[in-house]
Design an enzyme around this catalytic site. Sequence first.
Site, PDB file in Angstrom:
ATOM      1  N   PHE A 150       0.865  -1.184   0.000  1.00 29.79           N
ATOM      2  CA  PHE A 150       0.000   0.000   0.000  1.00 29.79           C
ATOM      3  C   PHE A 150       0.900   1.232   0.000  1.00 29.79           C
ATOM      4  O   PHE A 150       1.711   1.416   0.909  1.00 29.79           O
ATOM      5  CB  PHE A 150      -0.921   0.035   1.220  1.00 29.79           C
ATOM      6  CG  PHE A 150      -1.945   1.136   1.127  1.00 29.79           C
ATOM      7  CD1 PHE A 150      -3.213   0.886   0.634  1.00 29.79           C
ATOM      8  CD2 PHE A 150      -1.626   2.439   1.505  1.00 29.79           C
ATOM      9  CE1 PHE A 150      -4.157   1.909   0.515  1.00 29.79           C
ATOM     10  CE2 PHE A 150      -2.568   3.468   1.392  1.00 29.79           C
ATOM     11  CZ  PHE A 150      -3.841   3.185   0.902  1.00 29.79           C
TER      12      PHE A 150
ATOM     13  N   LYS B 206       2.657  11.173   7.321  1.00 35.53           N
ATOM     14  CA  LYS B 206       1.808  10.785   8.460  1.00 35.53           C
ATOM     15  C   LYS B 206       2.206  11.377   9.805  1.00 35.53           C
ATOM     16  O   LYS B 206       1.845  12.489  10.125  1.00 35.53           O
ATOM     17  CB  LYS B 206       1.768   9.265   8.550  1.00 35.53           C
ATOM     18  CG  LYS B 206       0.911   8.652   7.437  1.00 35.53           C
ATOM     19  CD  LYS B 206       0.400   7.295   7.830  1.00 35.53           C
ATOM     20  CE  LYS B 206      -0.196   6.533   6.684  1.00 35.53           C
ATOM     21  NZ  LYS B 206      -1.626   6.424   6.730  1.00 35.53           N
TER      22      LYS B 206
ATOM     23  N   ASP C 293       9.426   3.030   1.438  1.00 33.79           N
ATOM     24  CA  ASP C 293       8.242   3.797   1.830  1.00 33.79           C
ATOM     25  C   ASP C 293       8.036   3.645   3.332  1.00 33.79           C
ATOM     26  O   ASP C 293       7.538   2.647   3.822  1.00 33.79           O
ATOM     27  CB  ASP C 293       7.015   3.288   1.063  1.00 33.79           C
ATOM     28  CG  ASP C 293       5.748   4.073   1.433  1.00 33.79           C
ATOM     29  OD1 ASP C 293       5.783   4.840   2.417  1.00 33.79           O
ATOM     30  OD2 ASP C 293       4.733   3.900   0.747  1.00 33.79           O
TER      31      ASP C 293
HETATM   32  N1  PLP Z   1       2.551   4.729   1.956  1.00 34.08           N
HETATM   33  C1  PLP Z   1       2.179   3.942   2.976  1.00 34.08           C
HETATM   34  C2  PLP Z   1       3.085   2.829   3.409  1.00 34.08           C
HETATM   35  C3  PLP Z   1       0.964   4.149   3.644  1.00 34.08           C
HETATM   36  O1  PLP Z   1       0.608   3.354   4.656  1.00 34.08           O
HETATM   37  C4  PLP Z   1       0.139   5.209   3.214  1.00 34.08           C
HETATM   38  C5  PLP Z   1      -1.147   5.472   3.874  1.00 34.08           C
HETATM   39  O2  PLP Z   1      -1.676   4.678   4.605  1.00 34.08           O
HETATM   40  C6  PLP Z   1       0.563   6.001   2.142  1.00 34.08           C
HETATM   41  C7  PLP Z   1       1.777   5.748   1.538  1.00 34.08           C
HETATM   42  C8  PLP Z   1      -0.288   7.139   1.662  1.00 34.08           C
HETATM   43  O3  PLP Z   1      -0.264   8.182   2.575  1.00 34.08           O
HETATM   44  P1  PLP Z   1      -1.385   9.334   2.503  1.00 34.08           P
HETATM   45  O4  PLP Z   1      -2.648   8.735   2.971  1.00 34.08           O
HETATM   46  O5  PLP Z   1      -0.862  10.440   3.375  1.00 34.08           O
HETATM   47  O6  PLP Z   1      -1.463   9.751   1.072  1.00 34.08           O
END
Ligand code: PLP
Length: 472
Positions: free
Chosen positions: A155, A260, A240
């Site tokens: 994700f 986040k 990520d």
């Molecule tokens: N990358 C990861 C690993 C995530 O868990 C998330 C969101 O849950 C995102 C990217 C996307 O972040 P955002 O919701 O701030 O766009």
Amino acid sequence: MSPQPPPSVQEILNARSGEEMALNDRYLNPQMGRIVRTLGFDKVWTGGEGAHLVDSGGQRYLDLFGGYGVFAVGRNHPEVIEALEQVIAARTGNLPQLGVTLLSGVLAEQLLARAPGSVAAMVPANTGTEAVEAAIKIARAATGRARVLYAEHAFHGLTLGSLSLNGGVEFREGFGPLLPGCEAVGFGDLEALEHELSRGDVAAFVVEPIQGKGVNLPPAGYLAEAQRLCRQAGALFVCDEVQTGIARTGRFLDMVCVAKALSGGFVPIGAVLVSRAAFDSVFDGMERAVRHGSTFGGNDLAAAAALATLRVIDREGLLERAARVGALLMELTEPLVERFEVVSAVRGMGRRHRAAAVGARRAPPARALLPVGDGAALPRAQDLLPGGGPSHERDQGAARAHDRGVRGPALRRRPGADDRGRRALPRRARALRDAHRAAGGTRRALIAEPAVDLGARGRLHRRGWFGDGGGF
Ligand code: PLP
């Protein structure tokens, strides 16, 4: 009729509290309204403090969602509030656009000081998905290659580029065609990765150190070896860490995406930390200085919230606490596998934990909203389980959904019933299943990642920002 001027925030809070659901249903997302009603989460939230949400009746709830990962330092941390107030009081020269600012520069300095030596520059963003989008673009431009690999079940966000790296059909369905050249390899499967890299056309491999969906941990040594393979193949390794923190994942990291929790729970923020080589090959002349960016990237309020968050994490020792709490959570939850039929496995690291349920379709909902009494005693682990307390032990049919006393009907299927047959489920059970699925699969999980007040053992904060990604 022309619209009335909006009232002040205080006037809105005083006069219109209680209209949240009606406003949502009329102007925002009625399906979300259905979800929260079904789960009994249609409270009027009037406050938040640390790990708790407070409703209009003054009842406190242990918030097991943790804002999907933004409340590393808890809700409404006074130090983050103070930092935001200082920015406003200083009337800073925010967002000069053709200009540079101090707070954003200091944030870059602070983040890079905490990151592996392989990254040396920051590209500001406003969200996690935006950070991932930037990483994809930088990887393509830096390598001159188009393909991007990601891990199954990954994700990375829900905008089109990030969605192209998303391992969940439920998210992708209906939005195609997505970005061409994005292909999945098994999470933990080095052979598959090596095979794909061997074609020599891969710009980047983007991976979460711990997969947020499912809390999947990779095999030992996977991330280090994946980096080595990428380096050998001339592909960039992108970590990520939007959900987990800042990477300590090894020497060859080319990019780290963060977001986040850096927000302090207040101001949306994201960033990609990029190696000097990759950065300089993309932004390689004055005419190319603005080829990627965002109007609000690097704004003063976000930078101030992030700096305050880093300070709190350091001062309160949240990294170490995350490791301690992680060990304690594991100690408390591992025995549940033996004790409850419904729990098939417990996985986690730091403060990301998950208990997987046997036969997800049959399992009743986990309780993701838990009222806490004065003094916030430690909820018993079994209270967090699908079905609730000891009287329900070994009873997979109990569907006590949440604290409000809403009880779903038994989800136990008749022998021979079709597993996938929606119609085989009673309406109420179907609604609960859909609601929990939409809410992130909590129906199947014991969510133990947010702060839990352990009373005599001391107050515990949600997982530490820098704790969870460490040590691979
Ligand atoms: N990358 C990861 C690993 C995530 O868990 C998330 C969101 O849950 C995102 C990217 C996307 O972040 P955002 O919701 O701030 O766009």
